[in-house]
Design an enzyme around this catalytic site. Structure first.
Site, PDB file in Angstrom:
ATOM      1  N   PHE A 139      -5.443 -33.419 -35.214  1.00 10.52           N
ATOM      2  CA  PHE A 139      -4.273 -32.631 -35.648  1.00 10.52           C
ATOM      3  C   PHE A 139      -4.655 -31.273 -36.202  1.00 10.52           C
ATOM      4  CE2 PHE A 139      -3.717 -32.565 -40.321  1.00 10.52           C
ATOM      5  CZ  PHE A 139      -4.682 -33.468 -40.740  1.00 10.52           C
TER       6      PHE A 139
ATOM      7  N   LYS B 209       6.146 -37.401 -42.785  1.00 13.91           N
ATOM      8  CA  LYS B 209       6.607 -38.563 -43.565  1.00 13.91           C
ATOM      9  C   LYS B 209       7.099 -38.137 -44.949  1.00 13.91           C
ATOM     10  CE  LYS B 209       2.568 -40.495 -45.911  1.00 13.91           C
ATOM     11  NZ  LYS B 209       2.856 -40.146 -47.296  1.00 13.91           N
TER      12      LYS B 209
ATOM     13  N   GLU C 153      -7.272 -32.370 -45.163  1.00 10.07           N
ATOM     14  CA  GLU C 153      -8.366 -32.907 -44.352  1.00 10.07           C
ATOM     15  C   GLU C 153      -9.124 -31.753 -43.715  1.00 10.07           C
ATOM     16  OE1 GLU C 153      -7.172 -36.180 -41.820  1.00 10.07           O
ATOM     17  OE2 GLU C 153      -5.837 -36.877 -43.403  1.00 10.07           O
TER      18      GLU C 153
ATOM     19  N   PHE D 179      -3.905 -33.411 -53.604  1.00  8.40           N
ATOM     20  CA  PHE D 179      -3.493 -32.243 -52.812  1.00  8.40           C
ATOM     21  C   PHE D 179      -4.535 -31.826 -51.785  1.00  8.40           C
ATOM     22  CE2 PHE D 179      -1.078 -31.987 -56.773  1.00  8.40           C
ATOM     23  CZ  PHE D 179       0.211 -31.827 -56.293  1.00  8.40           C
ATOM     24  N   LEU D 180      -5.567 -32.642 -51.581  1.00  6.36           N
ATOM     25  CA  LEU D 180      -6.624 -32.233 -50.640  1.00  6.36           C
ATOM     26  C   LEU D 180      -6.070 -32.093 -49.226  1.00  6.36           C
ATOM     27  CD1 LEU D 180      -7.624 -34.743 -48.609  1.00  6.36           C
ATOM     28  CD2 LEU D 180      -8.662 -35.559 -50.686  1.00  6.36           C
TER      29      LEU D 180
ATOM     30  N   CYS E 193       0.927 -36.709 -43.205  1.00  6.30           N
ATOM     31  CA  CYS E 193       1.793 -36.604 -44.383  1.00  6.30           C
ATOM     32  C   CYS E 193       3.009 -35.687 -44.284  1.00  6.30           C
ATOM     33  CB  CYS E 193       0.951 -36.196 -45.580  1.00  6.30           C
ATOM     34  SG  CYS E 193      -0.242 -37.493 -45.985  1.00  6.30           S
TER      35      CYS E 193
ATOM     36  N   THR F  59       6.150 -43.999 -43.106  1.00  2.00           N
ATOM     37  CA  THR F  59       7.609 -44.097 -43.008  1.00  2.00           C
ATOM     38  C   THR F  59       7.982 -45.510 -42.566  1.00  2.00           C
ATOM     39  OG1 THR F  59       7.623 -41.777 -42.382  1.00  2.00           O
ATOM     40  CG2 THR F  59       9.617 -43.026 -41.901  1.00  2.00           C
TER      41      THR F  59
ATOM     42  N   LYS G 110       4.612 -33.449 -55.711  1.00  3.13           N
ATOM     43  CA  LYS G 110       3.759 -33.711 -54.536  1.00  3.13           C
ATOM     44  C   LYS G 110       4.579 -33.617 -53.246  1.00  3.13           C
ATOM     45  CE  LYS G 110       0.723 -34.910 -51.668  1.00  3.13           C
ATOM     46  NZ  LYS G 110      -0.338 -34.056 -51.225  1.00  3.13           N
ATOM     47  N   LEU G 111       5.745 -34.272 -53.238  1.00  5.03           N
ATOM     48  CA  LEU G 111       6.590 -34.217 -52.031  1.00  5.03           C
ATOM     49  C   LEU G 111       7.027 -32.779 -51.770  1.00  5.03           C
ATOM     50  CD1 LEU G 111       8.983 -37.306 -52.452  1.00  5.03           C
ATOM     51  CD2 LEU G 111       6.942 -37.133 -51.038  1.00  5.03           C
TER      52      LEU G 111
HETATM   53  P1  NAD Z   1      -5.302 -44.385 -45.007  1.00  2.63           P
HETATM   54  O1  NAD Z   1      -4.430 -45.160 -44.122  1.00  2.63           O
HETATM   55  O2  NAD Z   1      -6.413 -43.565 -44.458  1.00  2.63           O
HETATM   56  O3  NAD Z   1      -5.966 -45.358 -46.101  1.00  2.63           O
HETATM   57  C1  NAD Z   1      -5.256 -46.330 -46.808  1.00  2.63           C
HETATM   58  C2  NAD Z   1      -6.145 -47.568 -46.939  1.00  2.63           C
HETATM   59  O4  NAD Z   1      -5.536 -48.511 -47.834  1.00  2.63           O
HETATM   60  C3  NAD Z   1      -6.357 -48.323 -45.625  1.00  2.63           C
HETATM   61  O5  NAD Z   1      -7.745 -48.367 -45.336  1.00  2.63           O
HETATM   62  C4  NAD Z   1      -5.782 -49.731 -45.896  1.00  2.63           C
HETATM   63  O6  NAD Z   1      -6.535 -50.753 -45.274  1.00  2.63           O
HETATM   64  C5  NAD Z   1      -5.897 -49.823 -47.407  1.00  2.63           C
HETATM   65  N1  NAD Z   1      -5.004 -50.805 -48.024  1.00  2.63           N
HETATM   66  C6  NAD Z   1      -3.671 -50.951 -47.848  1.00  2.63           C
HETATM   67  N2  NAD Z   1      -3.204 -51.929 -48.637  1.00  2.63           N
HETATM   68  C7  NAD Z   1      -4.261 -52.421 -49.335  1.00  2.63           C
HETATM   69  C8  NAD Z   1      -4.414 -53.436 -50.321  1.00  2.63           C
HETATM   70  N3  NAD Z   1      -3.368 -54.133 -50.775  1.00  2.63           N
HETATM   71  N4  NAD Z   1      -5.641 -53.684 -50.815  1.00  2.63           N
HETATM   72  C9  NAD Z   1      -6.711 -52.978 -50.377  1.00  2.63           C
HETATM   73  N5  NAD Z   1      -6.625 -51.996 -49.447  1.00  2.63           N
HETATM   74  C10 NAD Z   1      -5.412 -51.713 -48.940  1.00  2.63           C
HETATM   75  O7  NAD Z   1      -4.331 -43.453 -45.873  1.00  2.63           O
HETATM   76  P2  NAD Z   1      -4.695 -42.031 -46.554  1.00  2.63           P
HETATM   77  O8  NAD Z   1      -4.624 -40.942 -45.557  1.00  2.63           O
HETATM   78  O9  NAD Z   1      -5.926 -42.210 -47.371  1.00  2.63           O
HETATM   79  O10 NAD Z   1      -3.431 -41.847 -47.504  1.00  2.63           O
HETATM   80  C11 NAD Z   1      -3.270 -42.641 -48.656  1.00  2.63           C
HETATM   81  C12 NAD Z   1      -2.160 -42.035 -49.496  1.00  2.63           C
HETATM   82  O11 NAD Z   1      -2.543 -40.729 -49.935  1.00  2.63           O
HETATM   83  C13 NAD Z   1      -0.825 -41.853 -48.777  1.00  2.63           C
HETATM   84  O12 NAD Z   1       0.221 -42.079 -49.686  1.00  2.63           O
HETATM   85  C14 NAD Z   1      -0.835 -40.388 -48.382  1.00  2.63           C
HETATM   86  O13 NAD Z   1       0.465 -39.866 -48.280  1.00  2.63           O
HETATM   87  C15 NAD Z   1      -1.564 -39.751 -49.540  1.00  2.63           C
HETATM   88  N6  NAD Z   1      -2.268 -38.492 -49.223  1.00  2.63           N
HETATM   89  C16 NAD Z   1      -2.983 -38.392 -48.067  1.00  2.63           C
HETATM   90  C17 NAD Z   1      -3.691 -37.218 -47.802  1.00  2.63           C
HETATM   91  C18 NAD Z   1      -4.487 -37.047 -46.543  1.00  2.63           C
HETATM   92  O14 NAD Z   1      -4.990 -35.958 -46.326  1.00  2.63           O
HETATM   93  N7  NAD Z   1      -4.649 -38.051 -45.707  1.00  2.63           N
HETATM   94  C19 NAD Z   1      -3.694 -36.172 -48.746  1.00  2.63           C
HETATM   95  C20 NAD Z   1      -2.971 -36.337 -49.938  1.00  2.63           C
HETATM   96  C21 NAD Z   1      -2.265 -37.522 -50.160  1.00  2.63           C
HETATM   97  C1  UGA Z   2      -1.636 -31.273 -46.060  1.00  2.88           C
HETATM   98  C2  UGA Z   2      -1.589 -30.357 -47.290  1.00  2.88           C
HETATM   99  O1  UGA Z   2      -2.128 -29.084 -46.940  1.00  2.88           O
HETATM  100  C3  UGA Z   2      -2.369 -30.963 -48.456  1.00  2.88           C
HETATM  101  O2  UGA Z   2      -2.242 -30.145 -49.606  1.00  2.88           O
HETATM  102  C4  UGA Z   2      -1.830 -32.362 -48.741  1.00  2.88           C
HETATM  103  O3  UGA Z   2      -2.591 -32.972 -49.767  1.00  2.88           O
HETATM  104  C5  UGA Z   2      -1.912 -33.204 -47.483  1.00  2.88           C
HETATM  105  O4  UGA Z   2      -1.169 -32.556 -46.420  1.00  2.88           O
HETATM  106  C6  UGA Z   2      -1.295 -34.557 -47.643  1.00  2.88           C
HETATM  107  O5  UGA Z   2      -0.511 -34.791 -48.538  1.00  2.88           O
HETATM  108  O6  UGA Z   2      -1.626 -35.363 -46.773  1.00  2.88           O
HETATM  109  P1  UGA Z   2      -3.406 -31.748 -44.143  1.00  2.88           P
HETATM  110  O7  UGA Z   2      -2.268 -32.452 -43.488  1.00  2.88           O
HETATM  111  O8  UGA Z   2      -4.701 -32.455 -44.263  1.00  2.88           O
HETATM  112  O9  UGA Z   2      -2.994 -31.339 -45.640  1.00  2.88           O
HETATM  113  O10 UGA Z   2      -3.711 -30.411 -43.373  1.00  2.88           O
HETATM  114  P2  UGA Z   2      -3.061 -28.934 -43.366  1.00  2.88           P
HETATM  115  O11 UGA Z   2      -4.154 -27.960 -43.425  1.00  2.88           O
HETATM  116  O12 UGA Z   2      -1.985 -28.797 -44.359  1.00  2.88           O
HETATM  117  O13 UGA Z   2      -2.453 -28.858 -41.910  1.00  2.88           O
HETATM  118  C7  UGA Z   2      -1.323 -29.626 -41.528  1.00  2.88           C
HETATM  119  C8  UGA Z   2      -0.870 -29.217 -40.140  1.00  2.88           C
HETATM  120  O14 UGA Z   2      -0.325 -27.897 -40.165  1.00  2.88           O
HETATM  121  C9  UGA Z   2      -2.000 -29.175 -39.110  1.00  2.88           C
HETATM  122  O15 UGA Z   2      -1.533 -29.675 -37.896  1.00  2.88           O
HETATM  123  C10 UGA Z   2      -2.326 -27.702 -39.002  1.00  2.88           C
HETATM  124  O16 UGA Z   2      -2.897 -27.340 -37.770  1.00  2.88           O
HETATM  125  C11 UGA Z   2      -0.957 -27.092 -39.190  1.00  2.88           C
HETATM  126  N1  UGA Z   2      -1.002 -25.700 -39.677  1.00  2.88           N
HETATM  127  C12 UGA Z   2      -1.516 -25.411 -40.892  1.00  2.88           C
HETATM  128  C13 UGA Z   2      -0.473 -24.683 -38.884  1.00  2.88           C
HETATM  129  O17 UGA Z   2       0.024 -24.939 -37.766  1.00  2.88           O
HETATM  130  N2  UGA Z   2      -0.494 -23.401 -39.360  1.00  2.88           N
HETATM  131  C14 UGA Z   2      -1.008 -23.080 -40.571  1.00  2.88           C
HETATM  132  O18 UGA Z   2      -0.975 -21.871 -40.932  1.00  2.88           O
HETATM  133  C15 UGA Z   2      -1.532 -24.115 -41.358  1.00  2.88           C
END
Ligand code: NAD
Ligand code: UGA
Length: 473
Positions: free
Chosen positions: A342, A283, A173, A170-171, A280, A97, A224-225
């Site tokens: 988290f 944000k 963590e 959509f993974l 995510c 954000t 996705k959003l």
């Molecule tokens: P992150 O912060 O873990 O990783 C992003 C990486 O990009 C960082 O290591 C940063 O150094 C690198 N970076 C930034 N600008 C760069 C550049 N110009 N060149 C090279 N490297 C650069 O972020 P994340 O959790 O992997 O999330 C990435 C995106 O995926 C976000 O838009 C997030 O919303 C989305 N997303 C995240 C998850 C999740 O579970 N974390 C799941 C689905 C989607």
């Molecule tokens: C979430 C979505 O589940 C993924 O599909 C998406 O790709 C991702 O965001 C993203 O875009 O970053 P994530 O944040 O890794 O994944 O984890 P979740 O399992 O969704 O949990 C999110 C939060 O909700 C955690 O704090 C978890 O403890 C909480 N949660 C989840 C609850 O409190 N209750 C539930 O029943 C499920």
């Protein structure tokens, strides 16, 4: 003509880029996958021979890295070089954000995405498929396209061409590898049929064709959003009901089970907890709020903002009730915090409810002893902002490595992350160490309530109205 993708470059080696590319490399041995990042320290960790030192903890990830690294999976900081060699480039950088300027507090900060687009525009050679893997506001593909086209025009180079696709991730963590191996769906949005088919060919190596969904590019970005907003909305919904359960004598676990059996509602994502965290949900909803306001839809914006408001309220609600149960003051009281991530099975603390709840407890004067099996002391220090929470004369929190040491003389233990080991705590033994009267607060419903109560400890559990004194209406 559909091009066969042989060389992939992923920009961003984070929680998405790392695991996603590791799985593509594992499932497609004929494709060379380069993951690049500007963060040299992170790249060094990805290349560490000790697989326990990878920058991300994710079950199953280390095994894949062991199989593929150095064969067809490479981590480096050679951004321009790897862009040059790639047929397809995944943009997988952070989109937090915005902190200041137009849309601050709600809109996504696209400066990293824009920087990537400029690097791709400058260094790519021939035809390149650019794939949005990051979560982006609707119509970002337009921004990427215009940056790419501007460079083509500037270099006057007609041999440099691009297609832009949206392929959101959509993974979750903690289950990233399992989610990537068996996705509910793979979503690809785009305009060019051949580019879409080229990307489909990669996923077809392990994903059944009927799970690969093609849409227009804007639907893909918005889907996705919307998926994250719907998931978070379920959590705020059940957390709101947990408060009502505590006031009425109902039990939120029973309510969840009862409603979850309705096929239209379904049983997943109905666990009440300390509030949703993770990088995510908040944000992405705030981004949806911003977009709705931008497009002149204040009612839509307000509806979704309510999900985040409820989550903030719920976190403070928990810290307030801990204070109330401990006679209204936490001054110099020792509180054991069980879990800082988290959610379980990750070392990620971004937006973890533990951060806000710990800050509230410290504000009330408590001294926290924090245990988490995967989160480092350094990370907790960053999250709790040492400048505000510690001063030179007294330490407000300590990280404890061995769980048995966290309870000594504690007035309360607060479970904030559902790590499996916390469900196996021997409360009879622990009870002897705690200062009486002592409390256990279980925000994740993972401990056996009878074991706690029988060991002489007071017990509070999220959404459990059984033990409250209820006034009739
Ligand atoms: P992150 O912060 O873990 O990783 C992003 C990486 O990009 C960082 O290591 C940063 O150094 C690198 N970076 C930034 N600008 C760069 C550049 N110009 N060149 C090279 N490297 C650069 O972020 P994340 O959790 O992997 O999330 C990435 C995106 O995926 C976000 O838009 C997030 O919303 C989305 N997303 C995240 C998850 C999740 O579970 N974390 C799941 C689905 C989607
Ligand atoms: C979430 C979505 O589940 C993924 O599909 C998406 O790709 C991702 O965001 C993203 O875009 O970053 P994530 O944040 O890794 O994944 O984890 P979740 O399992 O969704 O949990 C999110 C939060 O909700 C955690 O704090 C978890 O403890 C909480 N949660 C989840 C609850 O409190 N209750 C539930 O029943 C499920």
């Amino acid at each position: 003509m559909t091009i066969e993708i042989k060389n992939i470059c992923c920009i961003g080696a984070g929680y998405v880029g790392g695991p996603t590319m590791a799985v593509i490399a594992d499932k497609c041995p004929h494709i060379k996958v380069d993951v690049v990042d500007l963060d040299i320290e992170k790249i060094q960790k990805w290349n560490n021979t000790n697989l326990d030192k990878l920058p991300i903890f994710e079950p199953g990830l280390a095994e894949i890295v062991k199989r593929c690294r150095g064969k067809n999976l490479f981590f480096s900081s050679l951004v321009s070089e790897k862009i040059k060699n790639a047929d397809a480039i995944f943009i997988s950088v952070n989109t937090p954000t915005k902190k200041k300027g137009l849309g601050a507090g709600k809109a996504s900060d696209l400066k990293w995405v824009e920087a990537c687009a400029r690097q791709v525009a400058e260094f790519s050679i021939g035809h390149t498929i650019v794939i949005e893997k990051s979560t982006l506001p609707v119509r970002t593909a337009e921004v990427i396209k215009s940056i790419l086209q501007a460079e083509v025009d500037c270099q006057n180079n007609d041999n440099k061409t691009f297609d832009v696709l949206s392929n959101p991730e959509f993974l979750s963590e903690g289950s990233a590898i399992e989610d990537l191996f068996n996705p509910d769906r793979v979503l690809i949005g785009g305009e060019n049929h051949n580019a879409i088919e080229s990307l489909i060919k990669i996923y077809e190596n392990w994903v059944p064709k009927n799970k690969i969904l093609k849409t227009n590019i804007w639907s893909s970005e918005l889907a996705k959003l919307t998926a994250n907003a719907f998931l978070a909305q379920r959590i705020s919904s059940i957390n709101s009901i947990s408060a009502l359960c505590e006031s009425t004598g109902a039990d939120v676990r029973e309510v969840s089970r009862a409603i979850g059996l309705d096929k239209r509602i379904g049983s997943k994502f109905l666990d009440s907890g300390p509030g949703f965290g993770g990088s995510c949900f908040k944000k992405d909803i705030l981004n949806l709020v911003y977009l709705s306001e931008y497009f002149g839809l204040p009612e839509v914006a307000d509806f979704w903002e309510g999900v985040v408001r409820l989550n903030n309220w719920h976190q403070h609600r928990i810290s307030k009730l801990i204070t109330k149960k401990l006679f209204g003051t936490l001054s110099r009281k020792k509180i054991a915090i069980l879990g800082f991530a988290f959610k379980a099975n990750t070392n990620d603390t971004r937006e973890s409810s533990a951060i806000q709840i710990c800050k509230d407890l410290i504000e009330e004067g408590a001294i926290l002893y924090i245990h988490d099996p995967k989160v480092t002391n350094y990370q907790i220090e960053k999250d709790l902002d040492n400048n505000n929470t510690k001063n030179s004369s007294e330490e407000k929190w300590h990280k404890v490595e061995i769980i048995d040491n966290v309870f000594y003389q504690a007035d309360a233990a607060v479970i904030l992350t559902e790590w499996e080991e916390y469900s196996e705590i021997n409360w009879t033994k622990v009870s002897k160490d705690m200062r009486k009267p002592a409390w256990v607060f279980d925000t994740r419903s993972i401990v056996n309530s009878n074991n706690v109560i029988n060991s002489g400890l007071n017990f509070w559990r999220i959404g459990d109205g059984y033990n409250q004194s209820i006034e009739s209406i």
